[in-house]
Scaffold this motif. Structure first.
Motif, short mmCIF file in Angstrom:
data_model
loop_
_atom_site.label_atom_id
_atom_site.label_comp_id
_atom_site.label_asym_id
_atom_site.label_seq_id
_atom_site.Cartn_x
_atom_site.Cartn_y
_atom_site.Cartn_z
N ALA A 193 0.85 -1.25 0.14
CA ALA A 193 -0.03 -0.02 -0.01
C ALA A 193 0.97 1.42 0.20
O ALA A 193 0.63 2.35 -0.82
N ALA A 194 2.04 1.20 0.63
CA ALA A 194 2.75 2.27 0.98
C ALA A 194 3.68 2.61 -0.71
O ALA A 194 3.65 3.67 -1.15
N LEU A 195 3.90 1.34 -1.09
CA LEU A 195 4.69 1.57 -2.48
C LEU A 195 3.86 2.11 -3.45
O LEU A 195 4.05 2.98 -4.27
N GLN A 196 2.65 1.57 -3.39
CA GLN A 196 1.46 2.12 -4.45
C GLN A 196 1.24 3.67 -4.19
O GLN A 196 1.46 4.21 -5.36
N HIS A 197 1.13 4.06 -3.12
CA HIS A 197 0.89 5.45 -2.77
C HIS A 197 2.28 6.33 -3.32
O HIS A 197 2.27 7.20 -4.04
N GLU A 198 3.25 5.98 -2.90
CA GLU A 198 4.82 6.54 -3.21
C GLU A 198 4.93 6.52 -4.57
O GLU A 198 5.45 7.85 -5.48
N LEU A 199 4.95 5.30 -5.33
CA LEU A 199 5.12 5.24 -6.85
C LEU A 199 3.87 5.66 -7.88
O LEU A 199 4.14 5.93 -8.85
N ASP A 200 2.74 6.08 -7.02
CA ASP A 200 1.56 6.41 -7.88
C ASP A 200 1.29 5.68 -8.86
O ASP A 200 1.10 6.02 -10.07
N VAL A 201 1.07 4.29 -8.71
CA VAL A 201 0.75 3.34 -9.64
C VAL A 201 -0.37 2.60 -8.92
O VAL A 201 -0.57 2.32 -7.74
N SER A 202 -0.96 1.86 -10.00
CA SER A 202 -2.42 1.01 -9.44
C SER A 202 -1.48 -0.12 -8.57
O SER A 202 -0.43 -0.56 -9.01
N LEU A 203 -2.42 -0.87 -7.79
CA LEU A 203 -1.94 -2.31 -7.17
C LEU A 203 -1.63 -2.96 -8.31
O LEU A 203 -0.83 -4.14 -8.14
N THR A 204 -2.56 -3.42 -9.19
CA THR A 204 -2.26 -4.28 -10.46
C THR A 204 -0.86 -3.80 -10.94
O THR A 204 -0.27 -5.00 -11.44
N ALA A 205 -0.59 -2.76 -11.32
CA ALA A 205 0.79 -2.35 -11.86
C ALA A 205 1.87 -2.81 -11.06
O ALA A 205 2.79 -3.32 -11.65
N LEU A 206 1.73 -2.67 -9.85
CA LEU A 206 2.45 -2.84 -8.80
C LEU A 206 2.81 -4.54 -8.62
O LEU A 206 4.14 -4.82 -8.80
N ARG A 207 1.85 -5.14 -8.53
CA ARG A 207 1.90 -6.44 -8.63
C ARG A 207 2.44 -7.21 -9.91
O ARG A 207 3.41 -7.98 -9.79
N GLU A 208 2.24 -6.77 -10.88
CA GLU A 208 2.75 -7.30 -12.32
C GLU A 208 4.40 -7.07 -12.32
O GLU A 208 5.09 -7.70 -12.75
N SER A 209 4.63 -5.86 -11.72
CA SER A 209 6.11 -5.23 -11.48
C SER A 209 6.66 -6.28 -10.75
O SER A 209 8.04 -6.84 -11.02
N LEU A 210 6.10 -6.55 -9.65
CA LEU A 210 6.81 -7.54 -8.49
C LEU A 210 6.92 -9.03 -9.22
O LEU A 210 7.76 -9.72 -9.05
N LYS A 211 6.32 -9.36 -10.28
CA LYS A 211 6.18 -10.59 -10.86
C LYS A 211 7.53 -10.76 -11.65
O LYS A 211 7.97 -11.85 -11.81
N VAL A 212 8.02 -9.66 -12.20
CA VAL A 212 9.10 -9.71 -12.93
C VAL A 212 10.36 -10.10 -11.98
O VAL A 212 11.37 -10.83 -12.20
#
Length: 247
Positions: free
Chosen positions: A35-54
Protein backbone atom coordinates in the motif's frame (compact mmCIF):
# COMPACT_ATOMS: atom_id res chain seq x y z
CA UNK A 1 17.10 -6.96 -24.54
CA UNK A 2 15.23 -3.68 -24.14
CA UNK A 3 15.75 -2.17 -20.67
CA UNK A 4 12.59 -2.10 -18.59
CA UNK A 5 12.85 1.66 -18.10
CA UNK A 6 11.84 2.03 -21.75
CA UNK A 7 8.57 0.21 -21.24
CA UNK A 8 6.43 2.88 -19.65
CA UNK A 9 5.14 2.95 -16.09
CA UNK A 10 5.50 -0.81 -15.70
CA UNK A 11 9.16 -0.73 -16.66
CA UNK A 12 9.96 2.26 -14.49
CA UNK A 13 8.33 0.56 -11.50
CA UNK A 14 10.35 -2.60 -12.08
CA UNK A 15 13.56 -0.56 -12.31
CA UNK A 16 12.83 1.39 -9.14
CA UNK A 17 12.00 -1.67 -7.06
CA UNK A 18 14.91 -3.70 -8.42
CA UNK A 19 17.47 -1.02 -7.65
CA UNK A 20 16.15 -0.57 -4.13
CA UNK A 21 16.47 -4.29 -3.48
CA UNK A 22 19.90 -4.60 -5.08
CA UNK A 23 21.25 -1.56 -3.22
CA UNK A 24 20.01 -2.90 0.11
CA UNK A 25 17.60 -0.01 0.58
CA UNK A 26 14.99 -2.75 0.85
CA UNK A 27 17.02 -5.44 2.66
CA UNK A 28 16.93 -9.19 2.33
CA UNK A 29 14.04 -10.66 4.30
CA UNK A 30 12.08 -7.41 4.40
CA UNK A 31 8.33 -7.60 3.83
CA UNK A 32 7.11 -5.03 1.33
CA UNK A 33 4.38 -2.60 2.27
CA UNK A 34 2.43 -2.72 -0.98
CA UNK A 35 0.00 0.00 0.00
CA UNK A 36 2.83 2.39 0.86
CA UNK A 37 4.70 1.57 -2.35
CA UNK A 38 1.56 2.02 -4.41
CA UNK A 39 1.06 5.47 -2.94
CA UNK A 40 4.73 6.48 -3.22
CA UNK A 41 5.16 5.31 -6.81
CA UNK A 42 1.69 6.51 -7.82
CA UNK A 43 0.76 3.28 -9.60
CA UNK A 44 -2.21 0.94 -9.41
CA UNK A 45 -2.01 -2.16 -7.25
CA UNK A 46 -2.30 -4.23 -10.41
CA UNK A 47 0.69 -2.46 -11.97
CA UNK A 48 2.69 -2.91 -8.78
CA UNK A 49 1.92 -6.62 -8.60
CA UNK A 50 2.84 -7.09 -12.27
CA UNK A 51 6.16 -5.39 -11.62
CA UNK A 52 6.83 -7.62 -8.64
CA UNK A 53 6.19 -10.66 -10.84
CA UNK A 54 9.21 -9.63 -12.92
CA UNK A 55 11.39 -9.55 -9.82
CA UNK A 56 9.93 -12.84 -8.63
CA UNK A 57 10.92 -14.46 -11.92
CA UNK A 58 14.49 -13.34 -11.25
CA UNK A 59 14.47 -14.86 -7.76
CA UNK A 60 14.53 -11.52 -5.97
CA UNK A 61 11.13 -11.52 -4.25
CA UNK A 62 8.47 -14.04 -3.29
CA UNK A 63 5.03 -14.04 -1.69
CA UNK A 64 3.58 -16.22 1.06
CA UNK A 65 0.24 -16.29 2.80
CA UNK A 66 0.27 -14.40 6.10
CA UNK A 67 3.79 -13.08 5.40
CA UNK A 68 3.05 -11.17 2.18
CA UNK A 69 5.60 -10.19 -0.45
CA UNK A 70 9.19 -10.23 0.79
CA UNK A 71 12.76 -9.94 -0.47
CA UNK A 72 14.47 -13.29 -0.85
CA UNK A 73 18.05 -13.98 0.26
CA UNK A 74 20.71 -12.79 -2.18
CA UNK A 75 21.77 -16.40 -2.69
CA UNK A 76 18.42 -16.95 -4.45
CA UNK A 77 18.78 -14.04 -6.89
CA UNK A 78 19.57 -14.77 -10.53
CA UNK A 79 22.75 -12.70 -10.54
CA UNK A 80 23.63 -13.78 -14.09
CA UNK A 81 20.40 -12.36 -15.50
CA UNK A 82 21.19 -9.51 -17.90
CA UNK A 83 18.69 -7.14 -16.25
CA UNK A 84 19.94 -7.93 -12.74
CA UNK A 85 23.50 -7.20 -13.82
CA UNK A 86 22.45 -3.95 -15.50
CA UNK A 87 20.48 -2.84 -12.47
CA UNK A 88 23.48 -3.42 -10.22
CA UNK A 89 25.72 -1.34 -12.46
CA UNK A 90 23.14 1.46 -12.60
CA UNK A 91 24.13 2.54 -9.10
CA UNK A 92 27.29 4.34 -10.24
CA UNK A 93 30.94 3.71 -11.04
CA UNK A 94 32.83 4.51 -7.86
CA UNK A 95 31.30 2.27 -5.22
CA UNK A 96 33.15 -0.67 -3.74
CA UNK A 97 30.26 -2.91 -4.72
CA UNK A 98 30.52 -1.77 -8.31
CA UNK A 99 34.24 -2.50 -8.47
CA UNK A 100 33.79 -5.89 -6.84
CA UNK A 101 31.15 -6.81 -9.39
CA UNK A 102 33.41 -5.72 -12.25
CA UNK A 103 36.19 -7.84 -10.76
CA UNK A 104 33.92 -10.87 -10.46
CA UNK A 105 32.70 -10.49 -14.02
CA UNK A 106 36.29 -10.10 -15.15
CA UNK A 107 37.16 -13.43 -13.58
CA UNK A 108 34.21 -15.06 -15.30
CA UNK A 109 35.28 -13.64 -18.63
CA UNK A 110 38.86 -14.71 -18.02
CA UNK A 111 37.55 -18.27 -17.86
CA UNK A 112 35.10 -18.06 -20.76
CA UNK A 113 36.70 -15.97 -23.49
CA UNK A 114 40.12 -17.63 -23.81
CA UNK A 115 38.40 -21.00 -24.20
CA UNK A 116 35.75 -19.57 -26.51
CA UNK A 117 38.31 -17.96 -28.81
CA UNK A 118 39.99 -21.33 -29.32
CA UNK A 119 36.69 -22.69 -30.62
CA UNK A 120 36.21 -19.59 -32.75
CA UNK A 121 39.63 -20.12 -34.32
CA UNK A 122 38.73 -23.70 -35.20
CA UNK A 123 35.19 -23.07 -36.42
CA UNK A 124 35.04 -19.53 -37.83
CA UNK A 125 33.46 -18.96 -41.20
CA UNK A 126 34.02 -16.20 -43.72
CA UNK A 127 30.85 -14.54 -42.42
CA UNK A 128 32.27 -14.62 -38.88
CA UNK A 129 35.49 -12.99 -40.07
CA UNK A 130 33.51 -10.31 -41.87
CA UNK A 131 31.60 -9.51 -38.68
CA UNK A 132 34.81 -9.31 -36.66
CA UNK A 133 36.47 -7.10 -39.28
CA UNK A 134 33.49 -4.75 -39.33
CA UNK A 135 33.52 -4.43 -35.56
CA UNK A 136 37.26 -3.81 -35.51
CA UNK A 137 36.96 -1.17 -38.22
CA UNK A 138 34.25 0.58 -36.20
CA UNK A 139 36.48 0.40 -33.13
CA UNK A 140 39.17 2.33 -34.98
CA UNK A 141 36.87 5.16 -35.99
CA UNK A 142 37.39 8.37 -34.03
CA UNK A 143 33.92 9.81 -34.61
CA UNK A 144 31.05 8.94 -32.33
CA UNK A 145 32.79 9.28 -29.00
CA UNK A 146 32.58 6.87 -26.09
CA UNK A 147 29.15 5.49 -27.02
CA UNK A 148 30.38 4.45 -30.46
CA UNK A 149 33.52 2.85 -28.98
CA UNK A 150 31.44 0.87 -26.50
CA UNK A 151 29.10 -0.47 -29.18
CA UNK A 152 32.01 -1.44 -31.44
CA UNK A 153 33.70 -3.34 -28.62
CA UNK A 154 30.45 -5.13 -27.79
CA UNK A 155 30.00 -6.07 -31.44
CA UNK A 156 33.49 -7.57 -31.58
CA UNK A 157 33.05 -9.77 -28.53
CA UNK A 158 29.53 -10.71 -29.61
CA UNK A 159 30.92 -11.82 -32.98
CA UNK A 160 33.63 -13.86 -31.27
CA UNK A 161 31.09 -15.81 -29.26
CA UNK A 162 28.98 -16.32 -32.37
CA UNK A 163 32.04 -17.70 -34.17
CA UNK A 164 32.19 -20.60 -31.70
CA UNK A 165 28.95 -21.91 -33.23
CA UNK A 166 28.00 -23.17 -29.79
CA UNK A 167 24.55 -21.86 -28.90
CA UNK A 168 25.18 -22.04 -25.15
CA UNK A 169 28.38 -20.02 -25.41
CA UNK A 170 26.60 -17.54 -27.65
CA UNK A 171 24.07 -16.97 -24.86
CA UNK A 172 26.93 -15.94 -22.57
CA UNK A 173 26.83 -12.59 -24.34
CA UNK A 174 23.92 -11.71 -22.06
CA UNK A 175 26.26 -12.00 -19.08
CA UNK A 176 29.37 -10.61 -20.70
CA UNK A 177 27.81 -7.58 -22.35
CA UNK A 178 26.45 -6.01 -19.17
CA UNK A 179 29.86 -5.91 -17.53
CA UNK A 180 31.70 -5.08 -20.72
CA UNK A 181 29.42 -2.16 -21.53
CA UNK A 182 29.80 -0.74 -18.03
CA UNK A 183 33.58 -1.20 -18.05
CA UNK A 184 33.82 0.41 -21.48
CA UNK A 185 31.77 3.40 -20.39
CA UNK A 186 34.29 4.01 -17.61
CA UNK A 187 37.42 3.40 -19.69
CA UNK A 188 36.36 5.21 -22.86
CA UNK A 189 35.38 8.26 -20.83
CA UNK A 190 38.88 8.35 -19.36
CA UNK A 191 41.98 9.74 -21.15
CA UNK A 192 44.22 7.02 -19.68
CA UNK A 193 43.23 3.90 -21.62
CA UNK A 194 45.45 2.17 -24.17
CA UNK A 195 44.45 1.94 -27.83
CA UNK A 196 42.21 -1.16 -27.96
CA UNK A 197 42.63 -1.82 -31.68
CA UNK A 198 46.04 -3.60 -31.67
CA UNK A 199 45.02 -6.13 -29.01
CA UNK A 200 41.75 -6.87 -30.79
CA UNK A 201 43.57 -7.08 -34.15
CA UNK A 202 45.90 -9.72 -32.69
CA UNK A 203 42.90 -11.81 -31.65
CA UNK A 204 41.28 -11.48 -35.06
CA UNK A 205 44.49 -12.35 -36.91
CA UNK A 206 44.92 -15.53 -34.88
CA UNK A 207 41.29 -16.51 -35.42
CA UNK A 208 41.65 -15.93 -39.15
CA UNK A 209 44.80 -18.09 -39.21
CA UNK A 210 42.93 -20.75 -37.23
CA UNK A 211 45.79 -20.76 -34.73
CA UNK A 212 44.04 -21.75 -31.51
CA UNK A 213 47.03 -21.33 -29.21
CA UNK A 214 47.86 -17.89 -30.60
CA UNK A 215 44.21 -16.86 -30.33
CA UNK A 216 44.12 -17.82 -26.67
CA UNK A 217 47.37 -15.95 -25.94
CA UNK A 218 46.09 -12.87 -27.74
CA UNK A 219 42.84 -12.97 -25.79
CA UNK A 220 44.66 -13.24 -22.47
CA UNK A 221 46.85 -10.29 -23.44
CA UNK A 222 43.71 -8.32 -24.35
CA UNK A 223 42.13 -9.14 -21.01
CA UNK A 224 45.29 -8.08 -19.16
CA UNK A 225 45.22 -4.76 -20.99
CA UNK A 226 41.60 -4.34 -19.99
CA UNK A 227 42.53 -4.70 -16.32
CA UNK A 228 45.21 -2.03 -16.70
CA UNK A 229 42.79 0.32 -18.45
CA UNK A 230 40.18 -0.04 -15.73
CA UNK A 231 42.71 0.46 -12.95
CA UNK A 232 43.97 3.64 -14.62
CA UNK A 233 40.42 4.93 -15.10
CA UNK A 234 39.76 4.33 -11.41
CA UNK A 235 42.99 6.10 -10.51
CA UNK A 236 44.58 3.01 -8.98
CA UNK A 237 47.88 1.34 -9.74
CA UNK A 238 47.45 -1.42 -12.33
CA UNK A 239 47.65 -4.82 -10.70
CA UNK A 240 49.34 -7.87 -12.18
CA UNK A 241 46.70 -10.55 -12.62
CA UNK A 242 46.38 -13.83 -14.44
CA UNK A 243 44.15 -12.81 -17.27
CA UNK A 244 41.18 -11.99 -15.08
CA UNK A 245 39.94 -8.98 -16.96
CA UNK A 246 36.80 -7.52 -18.34
CA UNK A 247 36.97 -6.60 -21.95
Amino acid sequence: MTPYARRGVHGQTVETLARRVLSGEIPEGATLDLAALQHELDVSLTALRESLKVLAAKGMVDARQKRGTFVRARADWNLLDADVLRWQFAGGTDSGTDRALLHNLGEVRGIIEPAAVRLAAARRTDADLDALEAALAAMGEQEGGAAHAVEADLAFHRALLAATHNELLERMEMVIESGLAHRDEIVHSSPHGEDPVPSHRAVLDAVRDQDQAAAERAMRDLLDQAVRDLDRAHGTRPAIDEGTANR
